[in-house]
Design a protein around this motif. Structure first.
Motif, PDB file in Angstrom:
ATOM      1  N   GLU A 139       0.832  -1.206   0.000  1.00 42.28           N
ATOM      2  CA  GLU A 139       0.000   0.000   0.000  1.00 42.28           C
ATOM      3  C   GLU A 139       0.867   1.258   0.000  1.00 42.28           C
ATOM      4  OE1 GLU A 139      -3.810   1.940   2.368  1.00 42.28           O
ATOM      5  OE2 GLU A 139      -2.946   0.020   3.007  1.00 42.28           O
ATOM      6  N   GLU A 140       1.917   1.267   0.823  1.00 46.54           N
ATOM      7  CA  GLU A 140       2.808   2.431   0.862  1.00 46.54           C
ATOM      8  C   GLU A 140       3.551   2.608  -0.454  1.00 46.54           C
ATOM      9  OE1 GLU A 140       5.338   3.042   4.265  1.00 46.54           O
ATOM     10  OE2 GLU A 140       3.988   1.879   5.550  1.00 46.54           O
ATOM     11  N   THR A 185       2.514   1.733  -3.439  1.00 49.23           N
ATOM     12  CA  THR A 185       1.562   2.259  -4.417  1.00 49.23           C
ATOM     13  C   THR A 185       1.334   3.750  -4.214  1.00 49.23           C
ATOM     14  OG1 THR A 185       0.456   0.124  -4.479  1.00 49.23           O
ATOM     15  CG2 THR A 185      -0.751   1.983  -5.367  1.00 49.23           C
ATOM     16  N   GLN A 186       1.132   4.152  -2.971  1.00 47.24           N
ATOM     17  CA  GLN A 186       0.890   5.559  -2.682  1.00 47.24           C
ATOM     18  C   GLN A 186       2.108   6.409  -3.002  1.00 47.24           C
ATOM     19  OE1 GLN A 186      -0.327   5.562   1.416  1.00 47.24           O
ATOM     20  NE2 GLN A 186      -2.404   4.830   0.966  1.00 47.24           N
ATOM     21  N   LYS A 224      -5.887   2.393  -5.809  1.00 49.16           N
ATOM     22  CA  LYS A 224      -5.436   1.709  -4.604  1.00 49.16           C
ATOM     23  C   LYS A 224      -5.619   0.222  -4.791  1.00 49.16           C
ATOM     24  CE  LYS A 224      -5.413   3.738  -0.031  1.00 49.16           C
ATOM     25  NZ  LYS A 224      -6.207   4.132   1.147  1.00 49.16           N
ATOM     26  N   VAL A 282      -5.413  -4.995  -1.254  1.00 46.29           N
ATOM     27  CA  VAL A 282      -4.340  -5.683  -0.556  1.00 46.29           C
ATOM     28  C   VAL A 282      -4.946  -6.603   0.497  1.00 46.29           C
ATOM     29  CG1 VAL A 282      -2.272  -5.431   0.812  1.00 46.29           C
ATOM     30  CG2 VAL A 282      -2.840  -3.719  -0.911  1.00 46.29           C
TER      31      VAL A 282
END
Length: 243
Positions: free
Chosen positions: A158-159, A161-162, A223, A226
């Motif tokens: 997630e991090e 991707t962001q 997003k 996940v």
């Protein structure tokens, strides 16, 4: 000698895949040798080795490194044009993978298609840059990370991707005069152990779940879904108009 070169021609690919010729390529990657020298190493008549060398030379896989006199004979010393070779999907143009044909967020095969496109595109760029005698601006990051838990892996994805999405939004300028489009590919997958490479059947494990994919675009950074089972992510980012 190049460190690695990409084979784009179907006939050249077929030549390189012949077991005897592949062995000769490996020998010549280690250093220049004559047909007679190679014949002693591979256990074939010199004339047979010469036949294979000519086929390799026709397709640019080996080249003349020099000549030397041995008695009344002039020997041609050949060498491989690269230390290693990669076959481009262009060699199978009619059936090459197309990542744009489908974008399955949980597909390891989509990740494979993206990887194949990377080989194809970078190979073509290298060919063009070599002909133009220009340097090719590229960058690659390769590393390994050990996750303590599936939750850590999910948080990392997630991090990632962001973070990548934020950089794309920050630097993308679709109206820049003279700007050049670049493709960004980020992939995460389980590390393959050496013994697993030698024994393909050992690769499949119960927790080798399909890999989620995230497509990051300047106008809308998606997003990823996940989950605790996520094993790999591919982030394929291209400014609008490049897909």
């Amino acid at each position: 000698m190049l460190d690695v070169t990409v084979i784009e021609d179907a006939e050249a690919a077929a030549v390189s895949l012949d077991p005897i010729r592949a062995r000769l390529l490996a020998e010549l990657a280690a250093g220049p040798a004559s047909a007679a020298m190679l014949a002693a190493k591979v256990g074939l008549p010199r004339q047979k080795v010469n036949y294979h060398l000519k086929a390799l030379e026709r397709h640019g896989l080996v080249e003349l490194a020099g000549e030397r006199r041995k008695g009344n004979v002039t020997e041609r010393l050949m060498r491989a044009t690269a230390a290693s070779y990669v076959i481009s999907p262009l060699a199978l143009a009619a059936v090459q993978p197309d990542p744009d044909r489908f974008r399955d967020q949980l597909s390891a095969r989509w990740l494979l298609a993206v990887g194949a496109r990377l080989v194809r595109d970078v190979g073509a760029l290298i060919t063009g840059a070599t002909k133009a005698r220009k340097r090719l601006a590229t960058y690659a990051l390769d590393g390994e990370v050990t996750f303590a838990s599936a939750a850590d892996r999910a948080a990392f994805i997630e991090e990632l991707t962001q973070g990548v999405g934020a950089l794309i939004r920050k630097y993308h300028d679709g109206n820049a005069e003279g700007g050049r489009d670049h493709r960004i590919v980020v992939a995460v997958h389980p590390t393959l152990k050496p013994e697993a490479i030698a024994e393909p059947e050992a690769i499949a494990e119960p927790d080798a779940i399909a890999k989620p994919e995230v497509t990051a675009r300047p106008e809308a950074i998606a997003k990823p879904e996940v989950t605790a089972e996520s094993e790999a992510v591919a982030v394929d980012s291209t400014p609008p108009g490049q897909d």
